[in-house]
Each structure stands twice: as C-alpha cells, then as structure tokens.
Design a protein around this motif. Structure first.
Motif, mmCIF file in Angstrom:
data_model
loop_
_atom_site.group_PDB
_atom_site.id
_atom_site.type_symbol
_atom_site.label_atom_id
_atom_site.label_comp_id
_atom_site.label_asym_id
_atom_site.label_seq_id
_atom_site.Cartn_x
_atom_site.Cartn_y
_atom_site.Cartn_z
ATOM 1 N N LEU A 63 0.819 -1.215 0.000
ATOM 2 C CA LEU A 63 0.000 0.000 0.000
ATOM 3 C C LEU A 63 0.853 1.265 0.000
ATOM 4 C CD1 LEU A 63 -2.802 -0.974 2.544
ATOM 5 C CD2 LEU A 63 -2.785 -1.237 0.043
ATOM 6 N N ASN A 64 2.173 1.075 0.080
ATOM 7 C CA ASN A 64 3.098 2.201 0.123
ATOM 8 C C ASN A 64 2.760 3.150 1.280
ATOM 9 O OD1 ASN A 64 5.350 3.615 -0.763
ATOM 10 N ND2 ASN A 64 4.147 4.912 -2.133
ATOM 11 N N LEU A 65 2.535 2.544 2.458
ATOM 12 C CA LEU A 65 2.204 3.293 3.667
ATOM 13 C C LEU A 65 3.174 2.923 4.778
ATOM 14 C CD1 LEU A 65 -1.672 2.837 3.774
ATOM 15 C CD2 LEU A 65 -0.472 4.990 3.449
ATOM 16 N N ALA A 66 3.475 3.888 5.622
ATOM 17 C CA ALA A 66 4.300 3.625 6.797
ATOM 18 C C ALA A 66 3.918 4.604 7.895
ATOM 19 C CB ALA A 66 5.784 3.751 6.460
ATOM 20 N N TRP A 67 3.948 4.101 9.124
ATOM 21 C CA TRP A 67 3.689 4.924 10.294
ATOM 22 C C TRP A 67 4.748 4.603 11.331
ATOM 23 C CZ3 TRP A 67 -0.201 1.645 8.375
ATOM 24 C CH2 TRP A 67 -1.169 2.274 7.598
ATOM 25 N N TYR A 68 5.059 5.590 12.142
ATOM 26 C CA TYR A 68 6.016 5.429 13.236
ATOM 27 C C TYR A 68 5.236 5.517 14.539
ATOM 28 C CZ TYR A 68 9.510 6.186 9.631
ATOM 29 O OH TYR A 68 10.284 6.062 8.507
ATOM 30 N N LEU A 69 5.473 4.560 15.427
ATOM 31 C CA LEU A 69 4.757 4.516 16.692
ATOM 32 C C LEU A 69 5.726 4.516 17.864
ATOM 33 C CD1 LEU A 69 2.913 2.605 14.639
ATOM 34 C CD2 LEU A 69 1.629 2.346 16.715
ATOM 35 N N THR A 70 5.316 5.211 18.918
ATOM 36 C CA THR A 70 6.044 5.204 20.182
ATOM 37 C C THR A 70 5.036 5.248 21.312
ATOM 38 O OG1 THR A 70 7.894 6.191 21.395
ATOM 39 C CG2 THR A 70 6.324 7.732 20.405
ATOM 40 N N ARG A 71 5.505 4.992 22.520
ATOM 41 C CA ARG A 71 4.670 5.047 23.722
ATOM 42 C C ARG A 71 5.022 6.310 24.477
ATOM 43 N NH1 ARG A 71 1.428 5.328 27.643
ATOM 44 N NH2 ARG A 71 1.010 3.585 29.039
ATOM 45 N N THR A 72 4.019 7.117 24.762
ATOM 46 C CA THR A 72 4.214 8.323 25.570
ATOM 47 C C THR A 72 3.322 8.218 26.808
ATOM 48 O OG1 THR A 72 2.434 9.566 24.500
ATOM 49 C CG2 THR A 72 4.622 9.694 23.477
ATOM 50 N N SER A 74 0.721 9.782 27.339
ATOM 51 C CA SER A 74 -0.691 9.853 26.952
ATOM 52 C C SER A 74 -1.146 8.662 26.109
ATOM 53 C CB SER A 74 -0.964 11.164 26.203
ATOM 54 O OG SER A 74 -0.163 11.235 25.039
ATOM 55 N N GLY A 75 -0.257 7.709 25.852
ATOM 56 C CA GLY A 75 -0.647 6.529 25.074
ATOM 57 C C GLY A 75 0.276 6.325 23.890
ATOM 58 N N LEU A 76 -0.264 5.676 22.857
ATOM 59 C CA LEU A 76 0.513 5.465 21.644
ATOM 60 C C LEU A 76 0.452 6.723 20.793
ATOM 61 C CD1 LEU A 76 -0.557 1.812 20.787
ATOM 62 C CD2 LEU A 76 1.649 2.575 21.681
ATOM 63 N N GLN A 77 1.589 7.128 20.289
ATOM 64 C CA GLN A 77 1.692 8.312 19.448
ATOM 65 C C GLN A 77 2.150 7.856 18.069
ATOM 66 O OE1 GLN A 77 4.385 11.327 20.906
ATOM 67 N NE2 GLN A 77 4.494 12.304 18.921
ATOM 68 N N VAL A 78 1.562 8.439 17.037
ATOM 69 C CA VAL A 78 1.890 8.114 15.649
ATOM 70 C C VAL A 78 2.544 9.331 15.015
ATOM 71 C CG1 VAL A 78 0.925 7.446 13.405
ATOM 72 C CG2 VAL A 78 -0.055 6.510 15.503
ATOM 73 N N ALA A 79 3.605 9.096 14.257
ATOM 74 C CA ALA A 79 4.294 10.179 13.551
ATOM 75 C C ALA A 79 4.480 9.777 12.092
ATOM 76 C CB ALA A 79 5.657 10.457 14.190
ATOM 77 N N GLU A 80 4.639 10.795 11.271
ATOM 78 C CA GLU A 80 4.874 10.566 9.845
ATOM 79 C C GLU A 80 6.315 10.160 9.580
ATOM 80 O OE1 GLU A 80 3.696 12.691 5.616
ATOM 81 O OE2 GLU A 80 3.798 13.920 7.424
ATOM 82 N N ARG A 81 7.231 10.717 10.371
ATOM 83 C CA ARG A 81 8.661 10.404 10.257
ATOM 84 C C ARG A 81 9.287 10.420 11.648
ATOM 85 N NH1 ARG A 81 7.533 13.920 6.340
ATOM 86 N NH2 ARG A 81 7.774 13.270 4.195
ATOM 87 N N ALA A 82 10.227 9.524 11.827
ATOM 88 C CA ALA A 82 10.983 9.474 13.085
ATOM 89 C C ALA A 82 12.190 8.588 12.840
ATOM 90 C CB ALA A 82 10.120 8.917 14.216
ATOM 91 N N LEU A 83 13.120 8.646 13.739
ATOM 92 C CA LEU A 83 14.284 7.769 13.672
ATOM 93 C C LEU A 83 13.899 6.458 14.359
ATOM 94 C CD1 LEU A 83 17.209 7.314 12.889
ATOM 95 C CD2 LEU A 83 17.877 8.353 15.064
ATOM 96 N N ALA A 84 13.561 5.456 13.543
ATOM 97 C CA ALA A 84 13.051 4.191 14.073
ATOM 98 C C ALA A 84 14.196 3.281 14.498
ATOM 99 C CB ALA A 84 12.192 3.488 13.027
ATOM 100 N N GLN A 85 14.023 2.662 15.655
ATOM 101 C CA GLN A 85 14.982 1.674 16.113
ATOM 102 C C GLN A 85 14.695 0.310 15.484
ATOM 103 O OE1 GLN A 85 13.668 4.048 18.266
ATOM 104 N NE2 GLN A 85 15.630 5.096 18.162
ATOM 105 N N VAL A 86 13.432 0.087 15.118
ATOM 106 C CA VAL A 86 13.039 -1.189 14.514
ATOM 107 C C VAL A 86 11.927 -0.946 13.499
ATOM 108 C CG1 VAL A 86 11.318 -1.754 16.296
ATOM 109 C CG2 VAL A 86 12.439 -3.605 15.032
ATOM 110 N N SER A 87 11.913 -1.782 12.485
ATOM 111 C CA SER A 87 10.894 -1.693 11.441
ATOM 112 C C SER A 87 10.287 -3.074 11.227
ATOM 113 C CB SER A 87 11.535 -1.197 10.136
ATOM 114 O OG SER A 87 10.591 -1.214 9.089
ATOM 115 N N ILE A 88 8.972 -3.114 11.140
ATOM 116 C CA ILE A 88 8.267 -4.341 10.768
ATOM 117 C C ILE A 88 7.507 -4.024 9.495
ATOM 118 C CG2 ILE A 88 6.528 -6.048 11.415
ATOM 119 C CD1 ILE A 88 7.265 -5.548 14.345
ATOM 120 N N SER A 89 7.758 -4.807 8.455
ATOM 121 C CA SER A 89 7.119 -4.542 7.170
ATOM 122 C C SER A 89 6.497 -5.811 6.620
ATOM 123 C CB SER A 89 8.130 -3.965 6.174
ATOM 124 O OG SER A 89 9.179 -4.878 5.947
#
Length: 159
Positions: A63-72, A74-89
């Motif tokens: 689908l040519n889509l990617a999201w970056y997730l972290t835990r803050t 306030s909960g899970l936060q989604v970003a368009e770009r970030a320096l990812a430590q791990v990628s699951i594709s």
C-alpha cells in the motif's frame, strides 16, 4: 460464490491503495484514537512500555504506507517520520492474517512475509507483545470481523 468477507477483501484491494492519498494528519488522528481505545487495558498495564523512548516503523509495502509509533505518557503516538529503532514490514494481507491469528506470527516472519529490521531484540519483543494481546479484550464485532476476514484472506493466499 464469494462469501461477504471475500467480497469485502476484493473491494479492499481496490480501495486500500487510496489510503496513501489521505492526509497524514487524518491518518494519525484515526490511528491514535483507534489504537489507544483498542489497547487501553494493555496500555494501562504497561504492555507497550517497551516502546517508551523508541520508535517502531510499521510499513505496509503493497500500500506504500508507513507509520512510526512510540509510547508516551498519553498513550501510543503516531508520527509521519521518526528515527526508528526497529521496522516491521509486510503486505496488508499478511498483517490481516497476523491480527486475525489465522497464521502463526513465527511462520509469517520465517517465510519473510513479515520482516523485522533494525533492533531485532526490540522487534521480537513487539512481535511477542502483539501475539500476547488477548483478542477477547477487543469488541466482539471487531474480533468476529477480523476472524472472518482473516479466514477469507487465508483461503485467497492458499489458492
């Protein structure tokens, strides 16, 4: 004759690629609200704390889509770009099989249909976290829909 889930998957194949044209702000809003609502109990129990201070990239290749997730706080936060430590594709159908538990996660990773790159220890921890989530905590209608769609996807991928 196709069952409703099979018809839905056929329509999804045509519609899902359009998702990449949805503005990221709307994607983020929908994902954060949904994820934080669906995983409210595991979040409160600290299950997602492994993502504190680090980023996970989820990529849906077909689908040519990617999201970056972290835990803050306030909960899970989604970003368009970030320096990812791990990628699951993987492809969306394989993520559907994972979510519906119609295919064993280890099998999907072993067959390289889902790929972990980067900090593999963190990636395996995330995989194990997802595998440990109790589907009974999902709304009944959602788990039922996932089961039906996963079964239809399993039949499609077998043929």
């Amino acid at each position: 004759m196709l069952k409703p889930a099979g018809l839905f998957l056929r329509g999804a194949e045509r519609c899902l690629p359009l998702t990449r044209h949805v503005p990221f702000m709307l994607q983020r809003l929908a994902l954060e609200k949904s994820l934080n609502r669906l995983f409210a109990e595991p979040l409160a129990d600290g299950a997602f704390d492994i993502l504190r201070g680090c980023w996970l990239r989820l990529q849906v290749r077909d689908l040519n889509l990617a999201w970056y997730l972290t835990r803050t706080d306030s909960g899970l936060q989604v970003a368009e770009r970030a320096l990812a430590q791990v990628s699951i594709s993987g492809n969306w159908g394989d993520f559907l099989l994972l979510a519906s538990r119609k295919e064993d996660p280890d099998t999907l990773f072993f067959r390289r249909r889902l790929v972990i790159e980067g900090d593999t220890e963190l990636g395996l921890a995330v995989k194990n976290l997802l595998d440990s989530l109790d589907p009974d905590e999902l709304p009944t209608w959602l788990w039922s829909a996932l089961q039906q769609l996963g079964e239809a996807q399993l039949l499609r991928s077998a043929s």
